[in-house]
Design an enzyme around this catalytic site. Structure first.
Site, PDB file in Angstrom:
ATOM      1  CG  ASN A 163      -2.175  -0.929   0.863  1.00  0.00           C
ATOM      2  OD1 ASN A 163      -3.028  -0.597   0.032  1.00  0.00           O
ATOM      3  ND2 ASN A 163      -2.206  -2.092   1.486  1.00  0.00           N
ATOM      4  N   PRO A 179      -2.248  -8.214   6.142  1.00  0.00           N
ATOM      5  CG  PRO A 179      -2.165 -10.532   6.396  1.00  0.00           C
ATOM      6  CD  PRO A 179      -1.394  -9.278   6.694  1.00  0.00           C
ATOM      7  CG  ASP A 198       0.266  -2.451  12.230  1.00  0.00           C
ATOM      8  OD1 ASP A 198       0.949  -1.962  13.164  1.00  0.00           O
ATOM      9  OD2 ASP A 198      -0.412  -1.759  11.459  1.00  0.00           O
ATOM     10  N   GLY A 214       4.878  -1.275  11.135  1.00  0.00           N
ATOM     11  CA  GLY A 214       3.943  -0.395  11.825  1.00  0.00           C
ATOM     12  C   GLY A 214       4.696   0.687  12.578  1.00  0.00           C
ATOM     13  CG  HIS A 259      10.057  -2.351   9.613  1.00  0.00           C
ATOM     14  ND1 HIS A 259       9.533  -3.354   8.854  1.00  0.00           N
ATOM     15  CD2 HIS A 259       9.947  -1.220   8.864  1.00  0.00           C
ATOM     16  CE1 HIS A 259       9.119  -2.852   7.697  1.00  0.00           C
ATOM     17  NE2 HIS A 259       9.358  -1.565   7.668  1.00  0.00           N
ATOM     18  CD  GLU A 263      10.810   2.793  10.543  1.00  0.00           C
ATOM     19  OE1 GLU A 263      10.111   1.874  11.004  1.00  0.00           O
ATOM     20  OE2 GLU A 263      10.441   3.480   9.562  1.00  0.00           O
ATOM     21  CG  ASP A 306      10.089   1.761   3.795  1.00  0.00           C
ATOM     22  OD1 ASP A 306       9.579   0.662   4.037  1.00  0.00           O
ATOM     23  OD2 ASP A 306      10.240   2.647   4.663  1.00  0.00           O
ATOM     24  CG  ASP A 307       6.260   2.788   2.410  1.00  0.00           C
ATOM     25  OD1 ASP A 307       5.431   1.878   2.398  1.00  0.00           O
ATOM     26  OD2 ASP A 307       6.986   3.034   3.401  1.00  0.00           O
TER      27      ASP A 307
HETATM   28  C1  LIG Z   1       8.180   4.453   6.696  1.00  0.00           C
HETATM   29  N1  LIG Z   1       8.554   3.361   7.493  1.00  0.00           N
HETATM   30  C2  LIG Z   1       7.736   2.352   7.913  1.00  0.00           C
HETATM   31  N2  LIG Z   1       7.922   1.880   9.173  1.00  0.00           N
HETATM   32  C3  LIG Z   1       7.123   0.929   9.671  1.00  0.00           C
HETATM   33  N3  LIG Z   1       6.096   0.395   9.002  1.00  0.00           N
HETATM   34  C4  LIG Z   1       5.866   0.829   7.759  1.00  0.00           C
HETATM   35  C5  LIG Z   1       6.690   1.802   7.139  1.00  0.00           C
HETATM   36  N4  LIG Z   1       6.241   1.999   5.883  1.00  0.00           N
HETATM   37  C6  LIG Z   1       5.166   1.172   5.726  1.00  0.00           C
HETATM   38  N5  LIG Z   1       4.928   0.483   6.864  1.00  0.00           N
HETATM   39  C7  LIG Z   1       3.841  -0.485   7.142  1.00  0.00           C
HETATM   40  O1  LIG Z   1       3.199  -0.827   5.905  1.00  0.00           O
HETATM   41  C8  LIG Z   1       1.808  -0.499   5.944  1.00  0.00           C
HETATM   42  C9  LIG Z   1       1.338  -0.069   4.555  1.00  0.00           C
HETATM   43  O2  LIG Z   1       1.404  -1.154   3.648  1.00  0.00           O
HETATM   44  P1  LIG Z   1       0.414  -2.422   3.696  1.00  0.00           P
HETATM   45  O3  LIG Z   1      -0.975  -1.920   4.043  1.00  0.00           O
HETATM   46  O4  LIG Z   1       0.938  -3.365   4.748  1.00  0.00           O
HETATM   47  O5  LIG Z   1       0.490  -2.991   2.318  1.00  0.00           O
HETATM   48  C10 LIG Z   1       1.726   0.602   6.983  1.00  0.00           C
HETATM   49  O6  LIG Z   1       0.427   0.700   7.537  1.00  0.00           O
HETATM   50  C11 LIG Z   1       2.772   0.150   8.009  1.00  0.00           C
HETATM   51  O7  LIG Z   1       2.231  -0.828   8.882  1.00  0.00           O
HETATM   52 ZN   LIG Z   2       9.256  -0.596   5.764  1.00  0.00          ZN
END
Ligand SMILES: CNc1ncnc2c1ncn2[C@@H]1O[C@H](COP(=O)(O)O)[C@@H](O)[C@H]1O
Ligand SMILES: [Zn+2]
Length: 348
Positions: free
Chosen positions: A19, A98, A138, A171, A198, A201, A282-283
Site C-alpha cells: 500500500n 492482511p 503490524d 507499523g 523493522h 527504525e 520501502d514505500d
Molecule cells: C516508513 N517506514 C515504515 N515503518 C514501519 N512500518 C511501515 C513503514 N512503511 C510502511 N509500513 C507499514 O506498511 C503499511 C502499509 O502497507 P500495507 O498496508 O501493509 O500494504 C503501513 O500501515 C505500516 O504498517
Molecule cells: Zn518498511
C-alpha cells in the site's frame, strides 16, 4: 553517472510495502471509483507533505480507505508489480498487512487471496519479474492478531507452493514493545517462514537487542543501531558478527526524518564495513521514488563507481528469501545483462 545506467541496471527489491508503493495513477483511478473519500487526497499525496514518520502513517490511513475492498487490493498489487518490472526490477519481495474491512465485507483471507491472485496473474504475463510475498505483522495490533497472520502465512505458503516466503514486522515504531512478539516469530520459524523485521527504525536498544536474539534473517532500516544515534556498540557488534543483511531505504528515512540528510545516512557506516547492504524503496508511492532513483542517490551521495553499484545490486541476490535455484537463475541473468548495462561508457 546517467539516469539511464540506474534504470538499465537489473535490480532486486526486498523491502516494499504494497500500500505504500501505490502510484499516483493507481491512486487516482481508485479514488475516482469511490465517492466517500476525501477528494483532497491529491493535496496530501505529495512528497514532502508527509515530512515526519507521523505524517507518513497518516498517509497510510488515507491509502487504506481507498484499498478497502478486494478489487482495489488486486489492482494495487497488479499495478505495483508492473511498475517495478518497468523499472527493471527482476526479483521483488512484496510485503503487506492482511486487513479485514467490515464495511465492505473484505476478510483477511480474501485480502491475502486478492494479493496472491494478482501475483499469479502477473506471472502468466510477458513481464520479466519474479514476485514473492511476505505477510506483515503490524506492531500496533495484538500478539494474537500477529499469530493469526503467521497462521495465514503458513497456510498460503503451503497452498501456493512457496510463493509466501516470510513474515515482516512493521507499523509505527513508537508504539508498543516489539519483544512481546518473539513467540510469534518463533512460531513463524517453525513453519519455515523467514523473518524480515523493522528494527531500530527509531532508538529502541532494549527491544532491538531482544529481537536480535532470534535472530532475524534481514533487518529493515536498522537506523539507530550505532551508539551515536541511540543504539549501542553491543548492537553493532552483534549485527556485524551475525552478518544480518540490512534493507536500507534512503529516501524513506529522509522524508520520515529519522535521518537528518543523505550524507548522514547509515548506509555509509555499514557499506564501509563490507556489511551486507540492500538498497530498497520501502514505500515508493508515498516517498515518490523508484528503486533506480534510490541506487542513483546512493551512488551520488557516497561516490560509488558503476562497478560498485553493479556489485551492490548483484550481492542483493544472496539475501532474498527464495531457494538457491532462483538465486542461480538471477545471477545468470545479471551475467547476461552486464555488457548491455555498461554499454554507453561515454555517459558514465
Ligand atoms: C516508513 N517506514 C515504515 N515503518 C514501519 N512500518 C511501515 C513503514 N512503511 C510502511 N509500513 C507499514 O506498511 C503499511 C502499509 O502497507 P500495507 O498496508 O501493509 O500494504 C503501513 O500501515 C505500516 O504498517
Ligand atoms: Zn518498511
Amino acid at each position: 553517472m546517467s539516469e539511464k545506467f540506474f534504470k538499465k541496471l537489473p535490480k532486486v527489491e526486498l523491502h516494499a510495502h504494497i500500500n505504500g508503493s501505490i502510484s499516483e495513477d493507481t491512486m487516482a483511478t481508485l479514488v475516482a471509483r469511490k465517492q466517500a473519500v476525501d477528494q483532497d487526497w491529491r493535496l496530501m499525496y505529495r512528497k514532502g507533505e508527509s515530512d515526519t514518520l507521523e505524517g507518513v502513517f497518516k498517509m497510510f490511513k488515507l491509502i487504506h480507505q481507498i484499498t478497502d475492498n478486494t478489487d482495489a487490493v488486486y489492482k494495487v498489487t497488479y499495478d505495483v508489480i508492473h511498475e517495478f518490472a518497468a523499472d527493471n526490477v527482476k526479483y521483488l519481495e512484496l510485503r503487506t498487512t492482511p486487513r479485514a474491512e467490515p464495511g465492505t465485507g473484505m476478510t483477511k483471507t480474501a485480502y491475502v487471496e486478492a494479493v496472491i491472485q494478482a501475483i499469479q496473474d502477473c506471472a502468466l504475463e510477458d513481464i520479466d519479474i519474479i514476485v514473492r510475498l511476505i505477510l506483515a505483522i503490524d506492531r500496533r495490533h495484538s500478539v494474537s492478531v500477529a499469530m493469526e497472520t503467521v497462521n495465514l502465512a503458513a497456510e498460503y505458503r503451503k497452498k501456493t507452493e512457496g510463493l509466501v516466503v516470510g513474515v515482516d514486522f512493521s507499523g509505527d515504531p513508537s508504539v508498543g514493545d516489539g519483544s512481546d512478539f518473539i513467540p510469534v516469530f518463533e512460531e513463524a520459524r517453525r513453519h519455515g517462514l523467514k523473518l524480515a523485521l523493522h528494527l531500530a527504525e527509531v532508538p529502541a536498544p532494549d527491544e532491538t537487542w531482544k529481537l536480535l536474539q532470534l535472530p532475524p534473517d534481514r533487518i529493515g532500516h536498522g537506523t539507530c543501531l550505532q551508539p551515536e544515534v541511540g543504539g549501542t556498540q553491543q548492537l553493532v557488534d552483534f549485527v556485524t558478527a551475525k552478518r544480518i543483511p540490512l534493507e536500507l531505504c534512503l529516501t524513506s528515512n529522509i522524508v520520515g526524518r529519522t535521518v537528518p540528510d543523505y550524507d548522514n545516512h547509515h548506509f555509509l557506516f555499514w557499506y564501509d564495513r563490507r556489511h551486507p547492504c540492500i538498497v530498497c524503496t520501502d514505500d515508493k508511492g508515498v516517498f515518490s521514488t523508484t528503486l533506480s532513483n534510490e541506487y542513483s542517490v546512493a551512488a551520488d551521495t557516497f561516490n560509488l563507481s558503476r562497478d560498485q553499484v553493479w556489485q551492490l545490486s548483484l550481492d542483493s541476490i544472496d539475501h532474498l528469501f527464495s531457494d538457491d535455484e532462483v538465486k542461480r537463475k538471477l545471477r545468470h541473468k545479471w551475467g547476461q545483462l552486464k555488457d548491455h548495462v555498461f554499454a554507453d561508457k561515454h555517459v558514465s
